[in-house]
Design an enzyme around this catalytic site. Structure first.
Site, PDB file in Angstrom:
ATOM      1  N   ARG A 159      21.270  58.892 -33.794  1.00  0.00           N
ATOM      2  CA  ARG A 159      21.415  59.766 -34.959  1.00  0.00           C
ATOM      3  C   ARG A 159      20.540  61.019 -34.894  1.00  0.00           C
ATOM      4  NH1 ARG A 159      24.937  56.946 -34.725  1.00  0.00           N
ATOM      5  NH2 ARG A 159      25.877  55.583 -36.290  1.00  0.00           N
ATOM      6  N   SER A 236      25.785  57.013 -45.090  1.00  0.00           N
ATOM      7  CA  SER A 236      24.651  56.093 -44.955  1.00  0.00           C
ATOM      8  C   SER A 236      23.357  56.856 -45.213  1.00  0.00           C
ATOM      9  CB  SER A 236      24.641  55.476 -43.553  1.00  0.00           C
ATOM     10  OG  SER A 236      25.805  54.703 -43.343  1.00  0.00           O
ATOM     11  N   GLU A 341      18.595  59.440 -43.482  1.00  0.00           N
ATOM     12  CA  GLU A 341      19.414  60.134 -42.494  1.00  0.00           C
ATOM     13  C   GLU A 341      19.730  61.567 -42.903  1.00  0.00           C
ATOM     14  OE1 GLU A 341      23.684  59.625 -40.155  1.00  0.00           O
ATOM     15  OE2 GLU A 341      22.641  57.877 -40.932  1.00  0.00           O
TER      16      GLU A 341
END
Length: 349
Positions: A159, A236, A341
């Site tokens: 990520r 998310s 995130e």
């Protein structure tokens, strides 16, 4: 500057999938790559703070907004494997599948723009951007030059990439290595394989995989729907934590003390340690689907505990309060710190 200034549309809640965020001092739209580089170059020369906004799916903007100029990246279109940074991502994925290409099908249904995919190494259902990326064309703000970086120059990890957390390079377009046989990449994700009725490692028509992925995402509230508040999110909110190798035993022991020795803990190999499931930890720390934050204005999604959602009348401060509650609850229960995130603009946890 050749961009279009839109003085009546400065409220950033209109440009984020969370539908949160205060006003920008100034807001301009760049409809081409040339307009984008010119706008950013001019603003940098003037010493003006700049916030680049594409699809707004990975932004949490404070209620105070942004004291500078927002540049909305609106250059769209694609030519086969090359796509402009402002192009809606899922529309591009749909087009590649319809045109007989494979490779991007597992990334179907992800909100946002194409230019964001390499920045945060977007991934889902066993595929990451880094698996299929060929190169990125970007504007180097330090030199004023347009450069092309190959995938192996982008420092991809889980990520993230060298482009995340910095605006030094402004993505203009992205090129992918697509499969010309119309078949998917080998299926890696067990849930997806079960849905398709195939074995892990099999390749199937990309269109079939796309439909299966969209179905799975809809079931988790991860496909944008203006009538469904479970989709008013940044996807998310927390990344799956990676526990360093030397701490794995201690952490797993602490988890066992809470859930019992006979409960299997989802864990996956990762560089330097073990990756745990953030959603699993959140649920075992006592936060169920639909868990509400301040005044019920925000909550965990009723479909997926990893998404923090705006129920319609929220403020960014409400969302951050819920995020802190969840983060601190997981730390208290298991000693594992979850990290956000999305990018936090003019705010922090």
């Amino acid at each position: 500057m050749s961009t279009v200034e839109t003085p009546t549309c400065r409220d950033l809640r209109n440009y984020t999938t969370l539908r949160l965020g205060g006003p920008a001092r100034r807001f301009v739209t760049a409809n081409t790559s040339a307009e984008l580089t010119a706008a950013v170059g001019d603003l940098d020369a003037a010493g003006e703070p700049v916030l680049l906004v594409g699809g707004g799916s990975n932004l949490v903007v404070s209620d105070a907004g942004f004291d500078g100029t927002v540049v909305r990246i609106a250059a769209t279109g694609w030519d086969g494997a090359t796509v402009q940074a402002g192009q809606d991502w899922d529309a591009y994925v749909a087009a590649t599948v319809a045109e007989g290409y494979g490779g991007l099908e597992c990334l179907s249904g992800i909100p946002g723009s194409a230019g964001a995919t390499p920045i945060q190494n977007v991934g889902a259902y066993g595929c990451e951007t880094s698996d299929v990326l060929h190169s990125v064309e970007l504007y180097d703000r330090a030199t004023g030059e347009v450069r092309t970086l190959a995938a192996d120059e982008l420092g991809f990890a889980y990520r993230t990439s060298v482009l995340k957390g910095t605006d030094d390079g402004v993505v203009l377009s992205v090129r992918f290595d697509l499969r010309e046989d119309g078949l998917s990449a080998p299926i890696r994700y067990a849930e997806l394989a079960r849905t398709l009725g195939v074995d892990v490692g099999d390749r199937v028509p990309a269109a079939q995989v796309r439909e299966a992925v969209l179905g799975l995402r809809r079931g988790k509230g991860m496909v944008l729907d203006p009538d469904d508040h479970d989709t008013w999110s940044a996807g998310s909110f927390f990344t799956n934590p990676i526990v360093p190798e030397e701490q794995v035993g201690e952490v797993l022991g602490r988890i066992a003390g809470v859930v019992g020795d006979d409960v299997s803990v989802p864990q996956y190999p990762a560089d330097g340690g073990v990756k745990l499931s953030a959603a699993w930890l959140i649920e075992r720390a006592g936060f169920t689907k639909g868990h509400e934050g301040p005044g019920g204005r925000v909550s965990l999604s009723t479909k997926h505990t990893l998404a923090l959602t705006n129920r319609g009348e929220a403020r960014t401060d409400d969302l951050l309060a819920l995020a802190r509650e969840v983060r601190d609850g997981v730390v208290a229960a298991f000693g594992v710190t979850l990290r956000p995130e999305p990018l936090l603009i003019n705010c922090e946890l």
